[in-house]
Write a protein that holds these residues in place. Structure first.
Motif, PDB file in Angstrom:
ATOM      1  N   GLY A 119     -30.553  22.535  15.917  1.00 18.09           N
ATOM      2  CA  GLY A 119     -31.528  22.127  16.926  1.00 18.09           C
ATOM      3  C   GLY A 119     -30.938  21.587  18.206  1.00 18.09           C
ATOM      4  O   GLY A 119     -31.671  21.062  19.057  1.00 18.09           O
ATOM      5  N   PHE A 120     -29.625  21.734  18.393  1.00 21.80           N
ATOM      6  CA  PHE A 120     -29.018  21.151  19.592  1.00 21.80           C
ATOM      7  C   PHE A 120     -29.452  21.889  20.859  1.00 21.80           C
ATOM      8  O   PHE A 120     -29.571  21.278  21.925  1.00 21.80           O
ATOM      9  N   LYS A 121     -29.691  23.185  20.760  1.00 22.20           N
ATOM     10  CA  LYS A 121     -30.116  23.938  21.938  1.00 22.20           C
ATOM     11  C   LYS A 121     -31.403  23.362  22.530  1.00 22.20           C
ATOM     12  O   LYS A 121     -31.568  23.293  23.754  1.00 22.20           O
ATOM     13  N   GLN A 122     -32.290  22.892  21.664  1.00 22.88           N
ATOM     14  CA  GLN A 122     -33.545  22.317  22.140  1.00 22.88           C
ATOM     15  C   GLN A 122     -33.322  21.016  22.905  1.00 22.88           C
ATOM     16  O   GLN A 122     -34.100  20.668  23.798  1.00 22.88           O
ATOM     17  N   ASP A 133     -24.915  16.012  26.549  1.00 26.94           N
ATOM     18  CA  ASP A 133     -23.565  15.433  26.520  1.00 26.94           C
ATOM     19  C   ASP A 133     -23.565  14.068  25.838  1.00 26.94           C
ATOM     20  O   ASP A 133     -22.625  13.720  25.104  1.00 26.94           O
ATOM     21  N   ILE A 134     -24.613  13.276  26.082  1.00 21.88           N
ATOM     22  CA  ILE A 134     -24.718  11.968  25.421  1.00 21.88           C
ATOM     23  C   ILE A 134     -24.773  12.147  23.909  1.00 21.88           C
ATOM     24  O   ILE A 134     -24.109  11.429  23.141  1.00 21.88           O
ATOM     25  N   VAL A 135     -25.564  13.126  23.463  1.00 20.92           N
ATOM     26  CA  VAL A 135     -25.679  13.391  22.031  1.00 20.92           C
ATOM     27  C   VAL A 135     -24.335  13.829  21.448  1.00 20.92           C
ATOM     28  O   VAL A 135     -23.930  13.362  20.377  1.00 20.92           O
ATOM     29  N   LEU A 136     -23.626  14.700  22.141  1.00 20.94           N
ATOM     30  CA  LEU A 136     -22.329  15.156  21.646  1.00 20.94           C
ATOM     31  C   LEU A 136     -21.337  14.003  21.537  1.00 20.94           C
ATOM     32  O   LEU A 136     -20.543  13.942  20.592  1.00 20.94           O
ATOM     33  N   SER A 186     -28.219  12.870  11.292  1.00 22.85           N
ATOM     34  CA  SER A 186     -29.641  13.241  11.242  1.00 22.85           C
ATOM     35  C   SER A 186     -30.559  12.096  11.671  1.00 22.85           C
ATOM     36  O   SER A 186     -31.778  12.283  11.723  1.00 22.85           O
ATOM     37  N   ASP A 187     -29.999  10.948  11.985  1.00 24.06           N
ATOM     38  CA  ASP A 187     -30.802   9.787  12.383  1.00 24.06           C
ATOM     39  C   ASP A 187     -30.545   9.492  13.856  1.00 24.06           C
ATOM     40  O   ASP A 187     -29.486   8.988  14.234  1.00 24.06           O
ATOM     41  N   TRP A 188     -31.558   9.782  14.691  1.00 23.90           N
ATOM     42  CA  TRP A 188     -31.408   9.609  16.127  1.00 23.90           C
ATOM     43  C   TRP A 188     -32.480   8.692  16.706  1.00 23.90           C
ATOM     44  O   TRP A 188     -32.778   8.743  17.898  1.00 23.90           O
ATOM     45  N   LEU A 191     -31.732   6.501  19.905  1.00 21.77           N
ATOM     46  CA  LEU A 191     -31.636   7.078  21.249  1.00 21.77           C
ATOM     47  C   LEU A 191     -32.969   6.974  21.977  1.00 21.77           C
ATOM     48  O   LEU A 191     -34.024   7.116  21.358  1.00 21.77           O
ATOM     49  N   PRO A 192     -32.936   6.740  23.283  1.00 19.11           N
ATOM     50  CA  PRO A 192     -34.184   6.647  24.057  1.00 19.11           C
ATOM     51  C   PRO A 192     -34.753   8.012  24.426  1.00 19.11           C
ATOM     52  O   PRO A 192     -35.412   8.163  25.447  1.00 19.11           O
ATOM     53  N   TYR A 193     -34.471   9.014  23.596  1.00 18.98           N
ATOM     54  CA  TYR A 193     -34.968  10.365  23.832  1.00 18.98           C
ATOM     55  C   TYR A 193     -35.513  10.900  22.511  1.00 18.98           C
ATOM     56  O   TYR A 193     -35.086  10.480  21.431  1.00 18.98           O
TER      57      TYR A 193
END
Length: 240
Positions: A119-122, A133-136, A186-188, A191-193
């Motif tokens: 699901g990273f493309k989304q 980039d923040i997620v990576l 799997s736990d995000w 994050l403020p997104y």
């Protein structure tokens, strides 16, 4: 030897200078004069120092400092180039190039994990590449937190990563480690997104350093696609 700060240090007589007068290492090492300049990464972090020492009283001048600073700048350029080849600029993990070039020296037996983010493309499509980039970066941090002391984390490219655990061969421990990494990715909620990603992880256990990296990654890739076919956010284990 480098004493303090990030400025050049010039001491023509260590036996009388206040920084060195009381330091026994100066006398035991027979250092009577000293000139040192810092070697800095481009981000300002200190790598070390470039030093000139002599057993006799010195006659160092500011011109000598400038010469040493030029050598220091040259050294900085070299270590920055090495850093670019060795470490991924975004995540700080090792690069694919580093893994391939050092595989024979690094890896003997253990467990290799190949993971791909589901699901990273989304994330990029919905929030833009800055958030991606923040997620990576967060993924890299969580991988690093789950590494063993001598483990290696590698960004292969995009949202694909390799993790190597030397001497991790006990199946229950391998599966526990895979589950721990899967859960961490799997736990995000923090994050403020609105990020909804997970990881599919292919795991391969091996014993021989005669196996080449391409073979191991091919097996790990097969295992990873088994994990994706199981519904993603899962691990699949194979051994050689």
């Amino acid at each position: 030897m480098y004493f303090s700060g990030r400025e050049p240090l010039l001491i023509n007589d260590t036996h009388s200078h206040p920084l060195t007068l009381e330091k026994s290492v100066i006398y035991s090492s027979n250092i009577h004069s000293y000139l040192g300049v810092p070697i800095l990464y481009k981000n300002g972090d200190m790598f070390g120092a470039l030093c000139v020492m002599d057993s006799i009283k010195g006659d160092f001048k500011e011109e000598d400092v400038k010469i040493l600073e030029k050598f220091s700048a040259l050294f900085t350029s070299v270590i920055e180039l090495e850093k670019q080849v060795t470490f991924d600029s975004l995540t700080g993990l090792y690069t694919r190039n580093y893994l391939y070039e050092n595989f024979d020296n690094l890896i003997n037996k253990g467990t290799l994990m190949l993971l791909d983010l589901d699901g990273f493309k989304q994330v990029n499509d919905n929030h833009g590449h800055d958030v991606g980039d923040i997620v990576l970066k967060k993924v890299a941090e969580r991988i690093t937190e789950n590494l063993s002391e001598d483990g290696i984390g590698v960004r292969i490219g995009g949202d694909e990563f390799v993790i190597y655990f030397p001497n991790l061969l006990e199946i229950t421990s391998i599966k526990d480690k895979g589950k721990s990494i899967k859960n961490a990715l799997s736990d995000w909620d923090s994050l403020p997104y609105n990020v909804n990603i997970s990881a599919s992880i292919g795991i391969v256990k091996f014993y021989s350093n005669e196996l080449n990296l391409s073979t191991l990654l091919k097996v790990a890739d097969t295992a990873m696609y088994h994990a994706k076919n199981k519904g993603k956010n899962s691990c699949h284990f194979l051994s050689i």
